[in-house]
Every structure is written in C-alpha cells, then in structure tokens.
Scaffold this motif. Structure first.
Motif, PDB file in Angstrom:
ATOM      1  N   THR A 170       0.796  -1.124  -0.243  1.00  0.00           N
ATOM      2  CA  THR A 170       0.059  -0.251   0.071  1.00  0.00           C
ATOM      3  C   THR A 170       0.862   1.276   0.218  1.00  0.00           C
ATOM      4  O   THR A 170       0.936   2.027  -0.990  1.00  0.00           O
ATOM      5  N   THR A 175       2.257   3.323  -3.314  1.00  0.00           N
ATOM      6  CA  THR A 175       2.053   4.966  -3.559  1.00  0.00           C
ATOM      7  C   THR A 175       3.221   5.778  -3.394  1.00  0.00           C
ATOM      8  O   THR A 175       3.230   6.859  -4.114  1.00  0.00           O
ATOM      9  N   ASP A 226       4.659   5.615  -6.755  1.00  0.00           N
ATOM     10  CA  ASP A 226       3.704   6.269  -7.673  1.00  0.00           C
ATOM     11  C   ASP A 226       3.728   7.921  -7.628  1.00  0.00           C
ATOM     12  O   ASP A 226       3.803   8.631  -8.691  1.00  0.00           O
ATOM     13  N   GLU A 227       3.730   8.277  -6.457  1.00  0.00           N
ATOM     14  CA  GLU A 227       3.754   9.704  -6.337  1.00  0.00           C
ATOM     15  C   GLU A 227       5.065  10.430  -6.412  1.00  0.00           C
ATOM     16  O   GLU A 227       5.148  11.657  -6.702  1.00  0.00           O
ATOM     17  N   THR A 276      -2.602   0.006 -11.682  1.00  0.00           N
ATOM     18  CA  THR A 276      -2.532   1.005 -12.008  1.00  0.00           C
ATOM     19  C   THR A 276      -3.632   2.019 -12.418  1.00  0.00           C
ATOM     20  O   THR A 276      -3.979   3.021 -11.970  1.00  0.00           O
ATOM     21  N   LEU A 325      -4.984   3.203  -8.922  1.00  0.00           N
ATOM     22  CA  LEU A 325      -4.443   4.570  -8.465  1.00  0.00           C
ATOM     23  C   LEU A 325      -5.018   5.496  -9.080  1.00  0.00           C
ATOM     24  O   LEU A 325      -5.008   6.594  -8.424  1.00  0.00           O
ATOM     25  N   ARG A 326      -5.199   5.338 -10.340  1.00  0.00           N
ATOM     26  CA  ARG A 326      -5.552   6.647 -11.349  1.00  0.00           C
ATOM     27  C   ARG A 326      -7.047   6.946 -11.032  1.00  0.00           C
ATOM     28  O   ARG A 326      -7.381   8.267 -11.271  1.00  0.00           O
ATOM     29  N   GLN A 345      -5.854  11.767  -5.247  1.00  0.00           N
ATOM     30  CA  GLN A 345      -4.421  11.907  -5.062  1.00  0.00           C
ATOM     31  C   GLN A 345      -4.168  11.562  -3.606  1.00  0.00           C
ATOM     32  O   GLN A 345      -3.423  10.658  -3.240  1.00  0.00           O
ATOM     33  N   ARG A 349      -5.026   7.872  -2.088  1.00  0.00           N
ATOM     34  CA  ARG A 349      -4.565   6.640  -2.904  1.00  0.00           C
ATOM     35  C   ARG A 349      -4.134   5.669  -1.811  1.00  0.00           C
ATOM     36  O   ARG A 349      -4.228   4.429  -2.011  1.00  0.00           O
ATOM     37  N   SER A 350      -3.444   5.754  -0.966  1.00  0.00           N
ATOM     38  CA  SER A 350      -2.803   5.177   0.039  1.00  0.00           C
ATOM     39  C   SER A 350      -3.979   4.285   0.695  1.00  0.00           C
ATOM     40  O   SER A 350      -3.929   3.139   0.674  1.00  0.00           O
ATOM     41  N   LEU A 361      -5.617   1.811  -1.704  1.00  0.00           N
ATOM     42  CA  LEU A 361      -5.016   0.502  -1.644  1.00  0.00           C
ATOM     43  C   LEU A 361      -5.375  -0.284  -0.588  1.00  0.00           C
ATOM     44  O   LEU A 361      -5.427  -1.669  -0.552  1.00  0.00           O
TER      45      LEU A 361
END
Length: 667
Positions: free
Chosen positions: A142, A146, A149-150, A502, A505-506, A510, A513-514, A517
C-alpha cells in the motif's frame, strides 16, 4: 528506493507464499497438528493484514511512508525468527519404529495407548509468527506502491511498480525451490548424523529442515529494514508528478474531501476517515476493480497453496518434485507477466479505459486455457481403495472393512496398524497401505530403496512376492502438455495484475490513494485470498478416497480421485475467470473522467473564441480569471490551448514556462 523495496517484496513472498506453503505438511507431522490447525497458520497472515491495513494505509499515507515501511520489514524479520523457535526449544525428532512387517505371532498394541500430545501447543508459536508476518507486510503493497507512484512521472510509474511486483512474484518461486531443497535435509542435521538414520527422504516419516528458510529470511529482512527507514517523506519533483496524475481521478459529486487540507496530528483525521470511505465506496470503477482483484486473488491464492498437491497426486510425483515444477512455472510467468503488464501500460501510454480494456483482453483467453483441467490421469491401483485385493480375485474371498479401506484375509494374522501410512509398491504394480498389509514378512538388507520379501498378499509365487518402499509410478504422459498451458494461464493472470493496480491508483483522488489501496487489499483478502485456499481445499477434500485414521479421528488424505479433483479445479477456475471478466467490463462501463478536464476544456475553448488574439502578447487570459478553488491542471490546459490557438509559445501571466507541443500531447 525501488532497489530496497524489491528486496523486501521478494523476501515477503519467499517466506509467506513460498516457505510456508512448502513446509506446512512437514510442520503438521513434526508437531502433531491437524489439518485444521495448520490451515489456521496459513490464514493468520491474511487475518493480521486485514486488521492492520486500514490504520497503516490511512495514517501512513499522511505520515512518513518509508518509516512505516522500514518498521514493517523489521516486524516481518521478528515474525520469521518466532516461526523458527520450535526447532530450538522442542526435543529432537525421534523416529519410532512402527513394526511395518507382518508379525504372525505378535499381538501388537496401537500407538494410541500411550499417545502424548505435548508438541501440539507449539501451534500458538506458529500462529504468532504468521500474524507478525501479516502485520509487517501490511504497508509494503500500500504505502510502498503509493510512494513509488507519487515520486515518478505518469509514464514511468507503471513500469517501476511492475518491477517491484515482479520481484514480489519471483519471491514465492524462490521459496518453492529453496523450501524443497531444505526438506531434503534432515530436520536435526546440525546435531544428528544422517548416516545413522534408518530412513531417507522418500519415507513418509521423514521430517526435513523446515526451519532453515525462516532463519535466513529473518536475517535478510533485518538488514533491509534499516536503509528503508532513511528515505525522506517525498523525493524532489514529487509535487509536479502529483498534479499531473490528478486529472484522471474519477468524477465524483463529493469533491470537498479530496481538496480539504488535514493538519497532521489533528483530531480531524479520525473524522476524515468516514468521508474518505464514502468517496471511495461511491466510486463504481474503483469498487468493480476491487471485486475483480478479489476474483483473481481467489484463484491465485488457491493455486499457490494447492497446485503442488494437485500435480503431485495427478501425475504421481514426489512432493519436492511437484514444488520445483511450480517454482519453474512461477519464475517466468509470475515475474515476467507482472513486468510485461506494467511495460504495456508505459509503452502505449494507456489511459484508464485503455488499461481496463487490456485487463479484459488478457482475461478472456484464460477461459480456453483452463480447459486443460479436463485432462486427468487414471489413479494408480491401490489395493482395498480403488481396486479389490488382487489375491481376492484369485480365490480368497474374505474381505473386511477397516473403516478406511478394505483388506483381505491374507493379512488377518499380521496384526497390522493403521496409524502409520507407509505405502509400498508390489511386483504386480499395485500400491499397498504398508508392508504389513501386503503380508511382507522379511526386509531385504542393504536395499536402497528398501525392499521387502515374502509378501503373501501380492502373489503366491515366490518370484513375485516382493515389494518396494514408496508408491508405484504412474504411466500418465500428460504432464508435458499440462505444464505449458497452466503456465499460460498464470502468465495472463499476472499480466492483468499490474495494469489493474495502475487503474486503481488513477481512478481515485491523489490524497486518498494509500487509503484506497488499503481498502482494495481488505476486499481482495476477505473475498479472495482468505476464502480461496479454503474453497480449493474443500473441493479437493471431497474427492478423497482414503483418509488417515489417527486414533479414531480423520487426519490428512492419502489418496484422491484424480478425475473428480481435476473437474473441481476446472469448475472453480472457470467461475473465477468469469467473475473477473464481468467486473472488468463493469468497471469500464461505469468509468467517467474527472470534470476538471471537461469543464476546463469547454470553458477555455469558448473563451479563446471570444478573446481572439487579445491574449497574443501575454495579457490576462481565461486561465487567470479562474477561482482559487479550481485545480491547477485547468490553468495549464487553458494556457496551452490559448497558445496553440494563437500559434505562439510564450510565458503566461503566472510565470510558468509551457511547451505547446507537450501540453497538447497531455491534453
């Protein structure tokens, strides 16, 4: 960061999905545990993960993610050490002779008379070790995902996360291979000479060195936890990447949650949890992707646990050989498929709809591939189980049902015990429960593997009264066909896993997102990985033809009906793939883009037409007349459209240097 996360993911997969699945039957035999108790050991990991995912994913998402990750890896190391404690605190394993031979003059007493259940209390130590494994791994998939990703651009994050997941998939494959190799070593090889043992690894009473993998993985996890804790909360450039990805968030009527600033440490965090849950649960794309992940997780968890057992009994292989075959399939298909899925998203620069179409496209062919389970091998003849005793066909008609199988009068006076399952293969290519039930009265010295003579239940001819320790080999030749097709099913399943992550997440804000997940992992575990092995195990158990009789109670299963087992695997695989395909399709249908793109596009185009060339010299444009609450993406898109419409590329009123070609591509 990717380097250290790959090591952490590989160790987690190697321990939880590799070593535990390989050694679970050995731990049962060594510490007098039932299959139900050993099943709780496997489930303790997922139970701990479910309990820890919400607080870890939410509060970790607001705090320093690397610190949570490092502490989690440290807890995993402690869990591995705890799991190996019984090896060093219990007494050495003793091989008790069960009097396998037929003793015509002795009246043997059963082992139940003096049975001591002193080792079963160690199950609580295994429960604790697996619980620590689950708690420690909670932030790995998780917060770790993220954090990558960030801190990465939109086009690169999928490939980086794909590499991370590829190592996490290679870990179980390594666990299967190393675990099988460790089981070929005697459990107390450090204190007992293997040359003095009266049995070898082919004997059902053999206990391998199950503890070695946990001890080594604990040391490695301990060393990896320290560097991970040293990374900062965010890396340089992360704010630009966050803004780039915000424009693909799913359109929701509740926008205040994603734009509300939460002060770290304030009491508002607890109140914000409910608002965040409401936003995520009302996102149909997110929820259908979660259900698809649960359907896929059900299949993966079931096959990861029982695929070695299926191959072992279907093709009459040794358990270590079956585990190695699964390892050979998992390395290229698991790791390669996960990496390939992330690469395809990056290579074709797919949006959310394109990603979901990719998941749907690789899931549908699995329907044809899982039909390979229609192939099944005939069971090897087993006296008293799937065929009558061969001697009964030659004139001896007295048959007695012992509760687990039928026996013939040829072993009536042997005083055999059903407590120890020690199968032998007779010269007639028939399996017998033990040398005693085959009527064998003599052990041939210095034979390897052990051979027995004067077996009255096998033949009346002296030349045919021999038996060899172990089961008879099967003549089935379908294994070279089954493994490649099964590998394709695994490959396609793992190819879809990375793009699906993916898309998850999208399609969420924002800042959530954590937490998103974390919710996805809870749903995937509660509906997938936790009930998956139980469902597979139940479907396999109902095909059992011969149960272990342990002092009047059923233990493990010795013989299965291959045809029924294969058909049950086909049914559950087809059902899982149908559900995942349906949920991917519904996620695609219900997806809507964020209104920040649509509103800004239409508004900017209208204003561009009205203003004409008034913005040519960099005066105030439509992007400057926007309210403070509008997303920053509107400003960049509006500026880009104005510049493209006027054919000029200049610096806008806010001092942002934009490139018209790049912005048009993003738009």
């Amino acid at each position: 960061m990717l380097f250290w996360l790959c090591w952490a993911g590989a160790i987690q997969g190697m321990v939880v999905n590799g070593f535990v699945n390989v050694v679970i039957s050995t731990v049962e035999r060594r510490y007098d545990m039932s299959s139900t108790e050993s099943g709780i050991i496997a489930s303790s990991y997922d139970i701990a993960s479910v309990l820890c995912l919400i607080p870890v994913s939410y509060f970790g998402g607001l705090g320093c993610k690397p610190r949570y990750l490092g502490i989690g890896v440290f807890i995993m190391a402690i869990g591995s050490f705890v799991f190996s404690i019984p090896k060093f605190t219990a007494a050495e394993y003793e091989i008790i002779s069960s009097g396998d031979l037929c003793h015509l003059s002795n009246n043997r007493s059963t082992e139940c008379d003096n049975k001591i259940d002193s080792l079963s209390s160690y199950k609580w130590v295994f429960y604790l070790g697996q619980f620590l494994h689950g708690a420690g791994a909670a932030p790995l998939y998780t917060l770790g995902v993220t954090y990558l990703d960030e801190n990465l651009p939109l086009r690169s994050s999928s490939m980086y996360i794909g590499i991370f997941y590829a190592f996490a998939i290679v870990g179980p494959a390594i666990g299967y291979l190393l675990g099988g190799a460790f089981l070929n070593l005697y459990v107390d090889f450090d204190s007992v000479s293997t040359t003095s043992l009266s049995i070898n690894s082919l004997s059902p009473r053999w206990v391998g060195a199950w503890w070695m993998g946990f001890l080594w993985s604990g040391f490695f996890a301990l060393m990896i936890s320290l560097p991970i804790c040293g990374f900062p909360t965010s890396l340089p450039g992360s704010e630009k990447y966050k803004a780039e990805k915000e424009k693909e968030v799913y359109s929701s009527n509740t926008k205040t949650v994603t734009t509300t600033e939460i002060v770290p440490g304030s009491k508002g965090k607890l109140l914000h949890v409910w608002s965040a849950v409401k936003v995520l649960l009302t996102n149909p794309t997110f929820m259908f992707l979660n259900l698809a992940a649960a359907a896929e997780g059900n299949i993966l968890a079931g096959f990861a646990t029982f695929a070695p057992k299926f191959i072992e009994y279907q093709f009459a292989l040794q358990s270590s050989t079956a585990a190695m075959y699964i390892g050979y399939v998992a390395v290229p298909c698991g790791g390669g498929g996960t990496f390939l899925g992330g690469y395809l998203v990056k290579r074709f620069n797919l949006g959310i709809k394109g990603i979901i179409r990719l998941c749907l496209g690789v899931t549908l062919p699995c329907f044809a591939c899982v039909l390979i389970f229609l192939i099944n091998c005939e069971n090897v003849p087993f006296a008293g189980v799937n065929i009558p005793y061969p001697k009964a066909l030659n004139g001896s008609t007295k048959m007695e049902f012992l509760g687990i199988f039928m026996t013939d009068s040829c072993s009536d006076n042997c005083h055999c015990s059903t407590e120890d399952f020690n199968p032998v293969c007779g010269d007639n290519n028939v399996i017998y429960y033990s040398p005693c039930y085959a009527g064998c009265q003599n052990l041939i010295p210095d034979s390897n593997p052990q051979q027995y003579a004067n077996c009255s239940c096998i033949s009346t001819e002296p030349s045919g009264m021999h038996a060899t320790m172990g089961k008879c080999g099967a003549s089935c030749t379908y294994l070279p066909i089954f493994l490649p097709v099964f590998a394709i099913v695994m490959l396609l399943t793992f190819v879809a896993s990375m793009p699906a992550l993916t898309a998850t997440l999208r399609c969420v804000p924002q800042k959530e997102r954590s937490f998103a997940l974390g919710i996805q992992w809870i749903i995937a575990r509660c509906l997938g990985s936790i009930p998956g092995p139980i469902l597979f195990g139940k479907l396999i158990d109902i095909t059992c033809k011969l149960w272990q009789d342990s002092c009047g109670e059923n233990g493990s299963c010795f013989i299965y009906d291959n045809r029924s087992m294969s058909h049950n695997m086909l049914a559950v695989a087809l059902s899982g793939k149908f559900l995942s395909s349906l949920f991917f399709f519904l996620a695609l249908i219900f997806y809507k883009r964020s209104p920040c793109d649509e509103n800004s596009n239409s508004t900017t185009i209208d204003k561009t037409k009205q203003n004409g060339s008034s913005n040519h010299n960099g005066n105030k444009n439509s992007g400057d007349k926007r309210s403070k609450d509008d997303p920053p993406e509107d400003k960049s898109i509006a500026t880009s459209l104005n510049k493209l419409g006027n054919g000029d590329i200049k610096q806008n009123g806010n001092g942002l240097n934009q490139n018209g070609q790049n912005e048009s591509t993003d738009f």
